[in-house]
Design a protein around this motif. Sequence first.
Motif, PDB file in Angstrom:
ATOM      1  N   ARG A 100       0.820  -1.206   0.000  1.00 12.32           N
ATOM      2  CA  ARG A 100       0.000   0.000   0.000  1.00 12.32           C
ATOM      3  C   ARG A 100       0.864   1.270   0.000  1.00 12.32           C
ATOM      4  N   VAL A 101       2.041   1.191   0.576  1.00 13.46           N
ATOM      5  CA  VAL A 101       2.978   2.313   0.475  1.00 13.46           C
ATOM      6  C   VAL A 101       3.466   2.448  -0.966  1.00 13.46           C
ATOM      7  N   ASP A 102       3.686   1.302  -1.623  1.00 11.09           N
ATOM      8  CA  ASP A 102       4.065   1.324  -3.047  1.00 11.09           C
ATOM      9  C   ASP A 102       2.989   2.033  -3.868  1.00 11.09           C
ATOM     10  N   MET A 103       1.725   1.703  -3.596  1.00  9.20           N
ATOM     11  CA  MET A 103       0.611   2.324  -4.313  1.00  9.20           C
ATOM     12  C   MET A 103       0.558   3.827  -4.032  1.00  9.20           C
ATOM     13  N   LEU A 104       0.814   4.196  -2.788  1.00 11.16           N
ATOM     14  CA  LEU A 104       0.838   5.608  -2.412  1.00 11.16           C
ATOM     15  C   LEU A 104       1.872   6.364  -3.245  1.00 11.16           C
ATOM     16  N   GLU A 105       3.067   5.810  -3.345  1.00  9.87           N
ATOM     17  CA  GLU A 105       4.139   6.481  -4.089  1.00  9.87           C
ATOM     18  C   GLU A 105       3.836   6.524  -5.583  1.00  9.87           C
ATOM     19  N   GLU A 106       3.212   5.481  -6.101  1.00 13.03           N
ATOM     20  CA  GLU A 106       2.836   5.466  -7.518  1.00 13.03           C
ATOM     21  C   GLU A 106       1.799   6.540  -7.826  1.00 13.03           C
ATOM     22  N   GLN A 107       0.860   6.744  -6.920  1.00 17.48           N
ATOM     23  CA  GLN A 107      -0.158   7.790  -7.108  1.00 17.48           C
ATOM     24  C   GLN A 107       0.427   9.186  -6.943  1.00 17.48           C
ATOM     25  N   LEU A 108       1.377   9.306  -6.026  1.00 13.40           N
ATOM     26  CA  LEU A 108       1.922  10.623  -5.713  1.00 13.40           C
ATOM     27  C   LEU A 108       2.764  11.187  -6.848  1.00 13.40           C
ATOM     28  N   ARG A 109       3.508  10.327  -7.545  1.00 14.33           N
ATOM     29  CA  ARG A 109       4.443  10.848  -8.554  1.00 14.33           C
ATOM     30  C   ARG A 109       3.737  11.641  -9.662  1.00 14.33           C
ATOM     31  N   PRO A 110       2.702  11.103 -10.342  1.00 10.85           N
ATOM     32  CA  PRO A 110       2.044  11.917 -11.375  1.00 10.85           C
ATOM     33  C   PRO A 110       1.318  13.137 -10.793  1.00 10.85           C
ATOM     34  N   ALA A 111       0.798  12.995  -9.573  1.00 11.53           N
ATOM     35  CA  ALA A 111       0.132  14.138  -8.936  1.00 11.53           C
ATOM     36  C   ALA A 111       1.149  15.242  -8.652  1.00 11.53           C
ATOM     37  N   TRP A 112       2.329  14.839  -8.189  1.00 11.11           N
ATOM     38  CA  TRP A 112       3.406  15.806  -7.953  1.00 11.11           C
ATOM     39  C   TRP A 112       3.832  16.482  -9.242  1.00 11.11           C
TER      40      TRP A 112
END
Length: 222
Positions: A100-112
Amino acid sequence: MRLSEIIRESTGAIQRKGTAQARVQSSEAYAKALRQLAQVNSRLKRTLDCVTAIREKGICTEPLLQEETRDELWESANRCAGSLKESGLTLDMVRLLQTRVDMLEEQLRPAWQAAAQGYAHGAKGYLALIEGFTQDPQQARSLVVRITQAVEQPPSLERVEELVSDVAQAEELTRAFALNPEIEKFLKRVSACQATVADLTPEVMKWLEEKGLSGKLQVRFG
């Protein structure tokens, strides 16, 4: 309980359990789960600190993470923290949190990337337009490159701080270059290597002289 509080409680429990591990639970699997949970918690904290910084610095005011992702993270982190009280932590629990941390980072990168691009676009684009006319063109070009790289790379606390600092410097450099449409059109043609003598209108020449830039003009015959 907030996710950040769960992480702090979990980290403290890991440290206490690590000290008393031989007395509480001798299982190697349990010891491995403790070590992995410490690593995952550290990674999660860094990511959440980064999300907080992005919002506090004004880079993005909209939610960066999906509500479902936040809820799943909270549930998994809370379960791991709770299991430490009964020495019931398992590797499967930690692996689920890590996923779930992996998913968090995957979502954050394009949002960033989208938020940082919007935050830096005006200053970066303007600076790229006038960089050759500034007092220090090399510094201006370096700023444009650094801003571009910060936007394209994965987010981190350090990268957030660097972007905010570089955009502030870019805005300071461009503040002295308020442009009317005619000057802006001229600079765009210069940056595209399409400017001709015909573009040196009285208004453009006046602006170049006011900025002390007339001496930088070069005429080439094709």
